[in-house]
Design a protein around this motif. Structure first.
Motif, PDB file in Angstrom:
ATOM      1  N   UNK A 248       0.972  -1.063  -0.094  1.00  0.00           N
ATOM      2  CA  UNK A 248      -0.144   0.198   0.121  1.00  0.00           C
ATOM      3  C   UNK A 248       0.838   1.429  -0.082  1.00  0.00           C
ATOM      4  N   UNK A 249       0.299   2.110  -0.855  1.00  0.00           N
ATOM      5  CA  UNK A 249       1.360   3.403  -0.948  1.00  0.00           C
ATOM      6  C   UNK A 249       0.813   4.176   0.243  1.00  0.00           C
ATOM      7  N   UNK A 250       1.907   4.778   0.780  1.00  0.00           N
ATOM      8  CA  UNK A 250       1.335   5.928   2.000  1.00  0.00           C
ATOM      9  C   UNK A 250       0.375   7.011   1.674  1.00  0.00           C
ATOM     10  N   UNK A 251      -0.417   7.266   2.249  1.00  0.00           N
ATOM     11  CA  UNK A 251      -1.388   8.339   1.976  1.00  0.00           C
ATOM     12  C   UNK A 251      -1.145   9.482   2.754  1.00  0.00           C
ATOM     13  N   UNK A 252      -1.350  10.860   2.304  1.00  0.00           N
ATOM     14  CA  UNK A 252      -1.218  12.050   3.034  1.00  0.00           C
ATOM     15  C   UNK A 252      -2.203  12.919   2.702  1.00  0.00           C
ATOM     16  N   UNK A 253      -2.752  14.019   3.436  1.00  0.00           N
ATOM     17  CA  UNK A 253      -3.512  15.025   3.279  1.00  0.00           C
ATOM     18  C   UNK A 253      -2.362  16.008   2.720  1.00  0.00           C
ATOM     19  N   UNK A 254      -2.139  16.597   1.540  1.00  0.00           N
ATOM     20  CA  UNK A 254      -1.259  17.789   1.393  1.00  0.00           C
ATOM     21  C   UNK A 254      -1.856  18.878   0.669  1.00  0.00           C
ATOM     22  N   UNK A 255      -1.133  20.013   0.609  1.00  0.00           N
ATOM     23  CA  UNK A 255      -1.451  21.239  -0.129  1.00  0.00           C
ATOM     24  C   UNK A 255      -0.981  21.428  -1.301  1.00  0.00           C
TER      25      UNK A 255
END
Length: 237
Positions: free
Chosen positions: A27-34
């Motif tokens: 699984x690819x790491x997920x992030x909330x980014x701007x």
């Protein structure tokens, strides 16, 4: 290892022996980014068939040298999403130095957009959290499917290999392509360091023998005999 946003480049800032980014089929790491417009973006919430995620910064000559080839892929594959994860400055200098805060980092990413980068630019946080999760290299690339699985990864982007990987995936085959390291053209190195400012070229040249040995010679030799698992385009991990 020095602090994340180092003021002077050194080969000691990177583990050039082992790449610790996400493995194929995981699984690819997920992030909330701007993004550069200030909009919050879910990294894995893309609409295209796949996501091609490239790590980069405006002071990285390897990234700058790959932009033309990656732009060609964007034009060729309109149904695939492409994004740049903007990270720390690879070769900070007097004109473009190490980031002191997130706003400075975002300003550098915005400058990259103004320089004609057409892919969506996602800005990592000041501490480099997403960058660390994706291996901490300055110009890695990943292809991720809608299930969030890593289908292809290369610690150093080679647009030719990335193109072959995409072609395989679109044809329903695993993206088993060897992405050999290719150095940036000297003129691109000089221009990038000139834009970065005083100090960046000297730091780069100081580390050049180690970079040549670890990447161009050792890494490419080992890659010749490396065997990666075959991950199908629709893999669910």
């Amino acid at each position: 290892m020095t602090e994340y946003n180092y003021a002077e480049f050194s080969t000691g800032d990177y583990n050039l022996t082992t790449f610790h980014g996400p493995q194929l089929g995981t699984k690819a790491p997920n992030f909330t980014l701007q993004d550069v417009g200030g909009e919050e973006v879910d990294l894995l919430g893309f609409d295209g068939q796949f996501l091609v995620l490239e790590i980069g910064s405006i002071t990285c000559p390897l990234f700058q040298g790959r932009r033309g080839g990656m732009t060609d892929l964007v034009k060729k594959y309109p149904n695939i999403d492409f994004a740049v994860l903007y990270v720390r400055e690879a070769h900070p200098g007097k004109s473009i130095g190490a980031h002191d805060n997130f706003d400075q980092k975002k300003a550098c990413a915005t400058r990259l957009a103004a320089d004609g980068e057409g892919r969506r630019i996602l800005v990592d946080d000041f501490e480099g959290t997403a960058h660390s999760a994706y291996g901490s290299y300055p110009n890695a690339v990943f292809i991720i499917n809608k299930n969030g699985c890593v289908l292809f990864r290369a610690d150093w982007n080679n647009p030719g290999a990335t193109a072959k990987a995409l072609k395989n995936l679109l044809n329903g085959k695993p993206a088993n392509v060897k992405s050999y390291f290719k150095p940036a053209r000297p003129d691109i190195v000089v221009k990038t360091m000139k834009d970065s400012g005083k100090g960046s070229l000297a730091d780069f040249l100081k580390g050049l023998p180690i970079l040549i040995w670890k990447n161009l010679i050792r890494r490419n030799f080992l890659l010749l005999f490396n065997r990666e698992p075959k991950v199908m385009p629709n893999a669910d991990c």
